[in-house]
Scaffold this motif. Structure first.
Motif, short mmCIF file in Angstrom:
data_model
loop_
_atom_site.label_atom_id
_atom_site.label_comp_id
_atom_site.label_asym_id
_atom_site.label_seq_id
_atom_site.Cartn_x
_atom_site.Cartn_y
_atom_site.Cartn_z
N GLY A 226 -38.50 56.58 -45.12
CA GLY A 226 -37.68 56.17 -44.00
C GLY A 226 -37.05 57.37 -43.32
N ALA A 227 -36.40 57.13 -42.20
CA ALA A 227 -35.81 58.23 -41.43
C ALA A 227 -34.48 57.81 -40.83
N ILE A 228 -33.59 58.77 -40.70
CA ILE A 228 -32.33 58.61 -39.96
C ILE A 228 -32.53 59.26 -38.60
N ILE A 229 -32.44 58.47 -37.54
CA ILE A 229 -32.67 58.97 -36.19
C ILE A 229 -31.57 58.42 -35.28
N GLY A 230 -30.83 59.31 -34.65
CA GLY A 230 -29.80 58.88 -33.73
C GLY A 230 -28.76 57.98 -34.36
N ALA A 231 -28.30 58.34 -35.56
CA ALA A 231 -27.29 57.57 -36.30
C ALA A 231 -27.76 56.16 -36.64
N LYS A 232 -29.08 55.99 -36.78
CA LYS A 232 -29.63 54.70 -37.21
C LYS A 232 -30.66 54.93 -38.33
N PHE A 233 -30.69 54.01 -39.26
CA PHE A 233 -31.71 54.00 -40.30
C PHE A 233 -32.59 52.79 -40.02
N GLY A 234 -33.73 53.04 -39.37
CA GLY A 234 -34.52 51.93 -38.86
C GLY A 234 -33.72 51.21 -37.80
N ASP A 235 -33.49 49.91 -38.00
CA ASP A 235 -32.69 49.13 -37.06
C ASP A 235 -31.23 49.05 -37.47
N VAL A 236 -30.86 49.71 -38.55
CA VAL A 236 -29.50 49.62 -39.07
C VAL A 236 -28.63 50.71 -38.45
N ALA A 237 -27.58 50.31 -37.75
CA ALA A 237 -26.63 51.27 -37.18
C ALA A 237 -25.76 51.84 -38.29
N LEU A 238 -25.65 53.16 -38.34
CA LEU A 238 -24.85 53.82 -39.36
C LEU A 238 -23.44 54.15 -38.88
N ARG A 239 -23.18 53.93 -37.61
CA ARG A 239 -21.84 54.11 -37.05
C ARG A 239 -21.30 52.74 -36.62
N ASN A 240 -20.10 52.41 -37.04
CA ASN A 240 -19.45 51.15 -36.69
C ASN A 240 -18.32 51.40 -35.72
N PRO A 241 -18.07 50.47 -34.80
CA PRO A 241 -16.97 50.65 -33.83
C PRO A 241 -15.61 50.83 -34.48
N ALA A 242 -15.43 50.27 -35.67
CA ALA A 242 -14.13 50.35 -36.34
C ALA A 242 -13.97 51.61 -37.18
N ASP A 243 -14.97 52.47 -37.22
CA ASP A 243 -14.90 53.68 -38.04
C ASP A 243 -13.73 54.56 -37.62
N ARG A 244 -13.01 55.06 -38.61
CA ARG A 244 -11.91 55.99 -38.38
C ARG A 244 -11.88 57.01 -39.52
N GLN A 245 -11.41 58.21 -39.22
CA GLN A 245 -11.02 59.11 -40.28
C GLN A 245 -9.69 58.63 -40.84
N PRO A 246 -9.32 59.07 -42.05
CA PRO A 246 -8.19 58.44 -42.75
C PRO A 246 -6.87 58.37 -41.99
N HIS A 247 -6.50 59.41 -41.25
CA HIS A 247 -5.21 59.44 -40.56
C HIS A 247 -5.31 59.08 -39.08
N VAL A 248 -6.51 58.84 -38.60
CA VAL A 248 -6.72 58.63 -37.17
C VAL A 248 -6.59 57.15 -36.85
N ASN A 249 -5.36 56.74 -36.53
CA ASN A 249 -5.09 55.34 -36.18
C ASN A 249 -5.16 55.17 -34.66
N ASP A 250 -4.66 54.05 -34.16
CA ASP A 250 -4.76 53.76 -32.73
C ASP A 250 -3.98 54.74 -31.86
N LEU A 251 -2.98 55.41 -32.44
CA LEU A 251 -2.24 56.40 -31.67
C LEU A 251 -3.07 57.64 -31.37
N HIS A 252 -4.07 57.89 -32.22
CA HIS A 252 -4.81 59.15 -32.14
C HIS A 252 -6.26 59.01 -31.70
N ILE A 253 -6.85 57.82 -31.86
CA ILE A 253 -8.29 57.70 -31.71
C ILE A 253 -8.76 58.04 -30.30
N ASN A 254 -7.93 57.79 -29.30
CA ASN A 254 -8.34 58.05 -27.92
C ASN A 254 -7.82 59.38 -27.38
#
Length: 374
Positions: A276-304
């Motif tokens: 298999g391959a990881i291409i463009g943050a996807k593994f086949g049809d599976v997205a590896l990035r989710n809209p809710a992803d955050r680093q531990p301290h990056v809340n709504d005050l910081h994400i934008n």
């Protein structure tokens, strides 16, 4: 309430303003940290930044900031070629250090800082902490659990930083002291150029996912010899077009490019295996990035806000100093990436493949706290 950690911001340029002060002045950050001081050698710039972001003290010299007893840790937001000497000064003054990328320009410098910090029982966190991003952790899991099969080859790279990006940032195109920051250093030796400035992200992603590399060969040169900033002509001294070939062992080779045009998504690698391959943050049809992803301290005050990853790395150091909480954003990982960059330039100059002399401990599967839904 836990004692607030006093931070000194070293440099009121683009990264100091955008990556450190904008975030550290937010209410949630202020519960953990105190903006104790800022310094900048341009007369009036530190004072203007202090007034805008509520910093207690403004200094024109780094030495004054280091002498301030309210400063417990420093975030070094200066040109990369200054990082080693400023790091030494900070350690001698008894300060913990967050280095913005890249920690140093040479492996020998990074090793010296690591050893001196350990001898003084001081902590170093070195950006960029790319393995704090859930997408990278999911990629690492796919590699470790065998989903990719035998690794065949990979590619990553960037064109950001090679051309006009740093000439047109918001902190360079205004009319006041905080928005007329000169970017000349980006194009000068020893710490300029897109390898140290931008490819460092791609290399931290790559090695964080795949583990340490073993050997390197490269070709490198200058594609754009000069740049215009306002009425100034900047002669480019640093290569802006570099292609490297990394050997990770077991006949698994990786192309890393830094060039004046064209890029792969978000500096993430495409990784190809026999299953298999990881291409463009996807593994086949599976997205590896989710809209809710955050680093531990990056809340709504910081994400934008811009440069939220810089804030995250600073807070990794705050947690380490205040609570003894370990971090994966290590100086050893940063040193290995420096080894790749330094050795890549040497390979290009000599025409000879270079052996990498450093390593680090990548995340084990037990340390990965994200799942991949396949």
């Amino acid at each position: 309430m836990t004692k607030r950690i006093g931070i000194g911001v070293v440099g009121a340029g683009a990264i100091g303003l955008r990556g450190a002060l904008t975030h550290l002045s937010q209410p949630d950050a202020q519960e953990r940290v105190k903006l104790a001081a800022i310094c900048d050698p341009v007369p009036g710039r530190a004072k203007a930044a202090a007034e805008k972001f509520g910093v207690d003290k403004a200094y024109e010299s780094y030495e004054e900031l280091l002498a301030d007893p309210a400063v417990e840790i420093v975030t070094i937001c200066t040109p990369i070629g200054l990082h080693y000497e400023q790091g030494l000064q900070a350690l001698e003054a008894g300060k913990h250090i967050h280095f913005n990328k890249t920690m140093t320009t040479k492996v020998s410098e990074a090793t010296d800082l690591i050893e001196k910090a350990a001898a003084r029982n001081l902590q170093i966190v070195a950006s960029p902490g790319m393995m704090l991003h859930p997408v990278n952790r999911r990629m690492r899991r796919l590699l470790l659990d065998g989903s990719l099969g035998q690794l065949a080859w990979a590619i990553t790279g960037t064109s950001a930083g090679s051309g006009t990006y740093h000439l047109n940032e918001e902190y360079r195109t205004g009319n006041d002291i905080l928005t007329t920051v000169n970017p000349e250093w980006y194009y000068k030796k020893p710490g300029g150029g897109p390898m140290y400035d931008v490819s460092v992200y791609a290399l931290h992603n790559l090695t964080g996912i795949l583990g340490p590399a073993k050997r390197i060969t490269a070709m490198s040169g200058i594609g754009i010899p000069e740049h215009k900033f306002r009425d100034q002509t900047i002669i480019n001294e640093m290569d802006d077009s570099t292609t490297m070939l990394l050997d990770f062992g077991n006949s698994f080779h990786v192309i890393v490019y830094t060039t004046i045009a064209g890029t792969i998504t978000d500096w993430l690698p495409n990784v190809y295996g026999t299953s298999g391959a990881i291409i463009g943050a996807k593994f086949g049809d599976v997205a590896l990035r989710n809209p809710a992803d955050r680093q531990p301290h990056v809340n709504d005050l910081h994400i934008n806000l811009d440069e939220s990853h810089v804030y995250e790395d600073i807070m990794q150091l705050v947690d380490l100093v205040a609570d003894g909480k370990p971090t994966i954003v290590t100086a050893e990982h940063a040193r290995h990436v420096i080894d790749i960059i330094e050795s890549g330039y040497r390979a290009a100059a000599t025409g000879q493949t270079q052996e990498l002399t450093t390593t680090f401990q990548p995340l084990t599967i037990d340390e990965l706290d994200v799942a991949v839904q396949i």
